[in-house]
Scaffold this active site. Structure first.
Site, PDB file in Angstrom:
ATOM      1  N   ARG A  47       7.456   0.796 -28.768  1.00 44.90           N
ATOM      2  CA  ARG A  47       7.034  -0.390 -28.568  1.00 44.90           C
ATOM      3  C   ARG A  47       7.013  -0.681 -26.926  1.00 44.90           C
ATOM      4  O   ARG A  47       8.319  -0.194 -26.083  1.00 44.90           O
ATOM      5  CB  ARG A  47       8.203  -1.478 -28.343  1.00 44.90           C
ATOM      6  CG  ARG A  47       8.093  -1.403 -30.302  1.00 44.90           C
ATOM      7  CD  ARG A  47       9.381  -1.811 -31.348  1.00 44.90           C
ATOM      8  NE  ARG A  47      10.391  -1.744 -30.949  1.00 44.90           N
ATOM      9  CZ  ARG A  47      10.989  -0.678 -32.021  1.00 44.90           C
ATOM     10  NH1 ARG A  47      10.306  -0.473 -32.933  1.00 44.90           N
ATOM     11  NH2 ARG A  47      12.063  -0.363 -31.969  1.00 44.90           N
ATOM     12  N   LYS A 102      16.913  17.158 -36.738  1.00 49.89           N
ATOM     13  CA  LYS A 102      17.777  18.038 -38.331  1.00 49.89           C
ATOM     14  C   LYS A 102      17.140  17.669 -39.480  1.00 49.89           C
ATOM     15  O   LYS A 102      17.114  18.683 -40.561  1.00 49.89           O
ATOM     16  CB  LYS A 102      18.761  17.383 -38.773  1.00 49.89           C
ATOM     17  CG  LYS A 102      19.326  15.966 -39.050  1.00 49.89           C
ATOM     18  CD  LYS A 102      20.245  15.598 -38.995  1.00 49.89           C
ATOM     19  CE  LYS A 102      21.018  14.136 -38.644  1.00 49.89           C
ATOM     20  NZ  LYS A 102      20.749  13.248 -37.014  1.00 49.89           N
ATOM     21  N   GLU A 115      19.554  22.512 -30.261  1.00 45.04           N
ATOM     22  CA  GLU A 115      22.129  22.033 -30.517  1.00 45.04           C
ATOM     23  C   GLU A 115      21.467  21.286 -30.733  1.00 45.04           C
ATOM     24  O   GLU A 115      22.760  21.041 -31.561  1.00 45.04           O
ATOM     25  CB  GLU A 115      21.562  22.497 -29.051  1.00 45.04           C
ATOM     26  CG  GLU A 115      23.814  22.479 -28.561  1.00 45.04           C
ATOM     27  CD  GLU A 115      23.983  23.926 -29.633  1.00 45.04           C
ATOM     28  OE1 GLU A 115      24.494  23.499 -30.782  1.00 45.04           O
ATOM     29  OE2 GLU A 115      23.745  24.779 -29.333  1.00 45.04           O
ATOM     30  N   GLY A 150      29.568   0.434 -35.143  1.00 44.03           N
ATOM     31  CA  GLY A 150      28.243   1.199 -34.037  1.00 44.03           C
ATOM     32  C   GLY A 150      27.769   2.159 -34.904  1.00 44.03           C
ATOM     33  O   GLY A 150      27.397   2.845 -34.901  1.00 44.03           O
ATOM     34  N   GLU A 178      25.127   2.896 -39.269  1.00 43.39           N
ATOM     35  CA  GLU A 178      23.481   2.646 -39.623  1.00 43.39           C
ATOM     36  C   GLU A 178      23.712   1.530 -40.731  1.00 43.39           C
ATOM     37  O   GLU A 178      24.366   1.199 -41.470  1.00 43.39           O
ATOM     38  CB  GLU A 178      22.587   2.951 -40.263  1.00 43.39           C
ATOM     39  CG  GLU A 178      22.240   4.480 -38.895  1.00 43.39           C
ATOM     40  CD  GLU A 178      21.460   3.717 -37.632  1.00 43.39           C
ATOM     41  OE1 GLU A 178      21.622   2.302 -37.360  1.00 43.39           O
ATOM     42  OE2 GLU A 178      22.104   4.999 -36.519  1.00 43.39           O
ATOM     43  N   ASP A 204      22.789  13.982 -44.129  1.00 45.76           N
ATOM     44  CA  ASP A 204      22.282  13.863 -42.829  1.00 45.76           C
ATOM     45  C   ASP A 204      23.253  15.556 -43.086  1.00 45.76           C
ATOM     46  O   ASP A 204      23.289  16.153 -42.382  1.00 45.76           O
ATOM     47  CB  ASP A 204      23.023  12.944 -41.938  1.00 45.76           C
ATOM     48  CG  ASP A 204      23.316  13.428 -40.779  1.00 45.76           C
ATOM     49  OD1 ASP A 204      22.716  13.291 -39.895  1.00 45.76           O
ATOM     50  OD2 ASP A 204      24.729  13.662 -40.455  1.00 45.76           O
ATOM     51  N   LYS A 207      21.464  19.435 -41.649  1.00 47.88           N
ATOM     52  CA  LYS A 207      22.912  20.187 -40.494  1.00 47.88           C
ATOM     53  C   LYS A 207      23.572  21.505 -41.745  1.00 47.88           C
ATOM     54  O   LYS A 207      23.604  22.670 -40.755  1.00 47.88           O
ATOM     55  CB  LYS A 207      23.929  19.592 -40.544  1.00 47.88           C
ATOM     56  CG  LYS A 207      23.166  18.254 -39.662  1.00 47.88           C
ATOM     57  CD  LYS A 207      24.162  17.092 -38.702  1.00 47.88           C
ATOM     58  CE  LYS A 207      24.684  15.750 -38.296  1.00 47.88           C
ATOM     59  NZ  LYS A 207      25.074  14.984 -37.957  1.00 47.88           N
TER      60      LYS A 207
END
Length: 430
Positions: free
Chosen positions: A49, A107, A131, A189, A192, A203, A207
């Site tokens: 956008r 990731k 990293e 915050g 999500e 997630d 990792k």
């Protein structure tokens, strides 16, 4: 002497992390040039956008044609912070083919297809640095694949997802239920709008795959990682952990077998003693505990997410990739020479905390103990509380395989005296 012709960088994505990368590259340009040995120029930023307001980001650098940007031929390093599998995979591969090195925070892609990306980098004599893909600002990947390259790593265990750690920490410190703690994480915050990737362990599993591959010099993908989230963790589980002198954390655990022939990678909630260094990791922080033959026990701790911390890791990789460009060399690539077997979760031996709702009458404990014994699961401690004909029986085992424990629980569920298997949780870090 500093080279005057700038190294050109293409940035893919300009969200929370990407905009911070662009800001630091602009405001710290002189320092970056001094550290690298040449100026670094942000040559283009691919976004979806372009009309969105981005403070401090030059509008003239924005483009919606990411493919054309990475194909330019004069780009030295591509920084990819858009995430997901596609179009990121295609863009990274194209960048390699056109002579650029790549710095990525992706990731999910690395855990799914890291081997192919490493191969493409080698084929095109380019670097692949990532990293920022694990634990945000915490220097972890480079120490594992460089500083500890001469050592034998036996175990990597850590908290690698800030959202779940925040939720579990609030449940522990305030007595809140899972839903209440998730609501607070969302309001602040940390979570999500759709928290599935975090709370269901996806997630952390990505990792874990990356960490296991680096630590054990073996290709490990996210499909090899056993995964459980925290959605079933209850206030009762937290209370039981406290009674044992423990707390509950979502852990990513990668370990080498005792005979050294195989490895395992898993993500699941577990009780850990309050004396363990990971037990003190609070709020949305991350920490990873590494055990190696020569180095012994090491812990890496810090903010695991957020625009500035992640951008810090990205910029560190960018400096390394640019230095290598100037020297016409590349840094360390994939190391998968060991080719160890990745064992399934059923073969993993851990301790377990099992809570059973049972009838409060004579003989129940003996009946339950017999089932454990028949399946080769040794009991460490038993605690029973009951009234009005109902009781809660809490059993903590010695080491047992997941397969043996599963078979035990299947039989327990068939007993007339066992009303329900209320909860099962692993115990780690002893």
């Amino acid at each position: 002497m500093m080279r005057t012709r700038p190294l050109k960088v293409a940035l893919l994505g300009c969200g929370v992390v990407g905009s911070e990368v662009a800001r630091i590259m602009t405001t710290h340009a002189a320092d970056l040039a001094a550290r690298i040995g040449a100026p670094v120029e942000l040559a283009g930023i691919a976004v979806r956008r372009p009309n969105r307001v981005r403070d401090g980001v030059p509008a003239e650098l924005l483009t919606t044609d990411a493919t054309a940007l990475v194909k330019r031929g004069d780009i030295d390093v591509v920084v990819e912070v858009i995430g997901g599998i596609e179009p990121a995979r295609g863009l990274i591969t194209t960048a390699f083919e056109h002579g650029a090195s790549v710095v990525s925070a992706n990731k999910a892609l690395l855990a799914a297809d890291g081997a192919a990306l490493h191969a493409a980098a080698v084929e095109n004599k380019a670097d692949l640095y990532y990293e920022a893909a694990v634990a945000g600002a915490i220097p972890l990947i480079r120490p594992l694949r460089e500083s500890l390259a001469g050592d034998k790593i036996n175990r990597v265990m850590g908290i690698v997802n800030g959202t779940t750690n925040f939720i579990l920490d609030k449940m522990d410190t305030t007595g809140a239920g899972y839903s209440e703690a998730l609501d607070e994480a969302t309001a602040l915050g940390y979570a999500e709008a759709d928290p599935t990737a975090d709370v269901e362990g996806f997630d952390a599993a990505a990792k874990a795959a990356i960490l296991a591959g680096i630590a054990f010099h073996t290709r490990v993908t996210i499909d090899d990682v056993h995964r459980e989230g925290i959605t079933e963790v209850t206030a009762g589980d937290i209370a039981s952990a406290k009674q044992m002198g423990c707390t509950v954390k979502l852990l990513a655990i990668c370990e080498r077998s005792a005979d050294g022939r195989s490895v395992t990678a898993r993500v699941h909630p577990a009780m850990i003693p309050l004396t363990h260094p990971l037990a003190s990791v609070r709020e949305a922080y991350n920490a990873v505990f590494v055990e190696a033959d020569a180095a012994g026990k090491l812990m890496f701790y810090g903010p695991g997410a957020g625009g500035s911390p992640t951008a810090s890791a990205v910029l560190g990789d960018l400096v390394a990739a640019c230095r290598n460009k100037l020297a016409a060399t590349t840094g360390p690539g994939e190391s998968a020479y060991a080719q160890l077997t990745v064992s399934p979760m059923g073969d993993v031996a851990t301790r377990y905390h099992i809570s059973l709702d049972v009838a409060d009458k004579p003989g129940v404990l003996a009946q339950v103990a017999t089932v454990f014994s028949e399946h080769g699961v040794s009991i460490d401690t038993v605690r029973q509380q009951g009234r009005d004909g109902e009781a809660t029986l809490v059993v903590v085992t010695h080491l047992a395989t997941d397969a043996a424990l599963s078979a035990t629980v299947d039989v327990l569920r068939e007993l007339d005296t066992v009303r329900a298997v209320a909860s099962i949780m692993r115990v780690e870090g002893d």
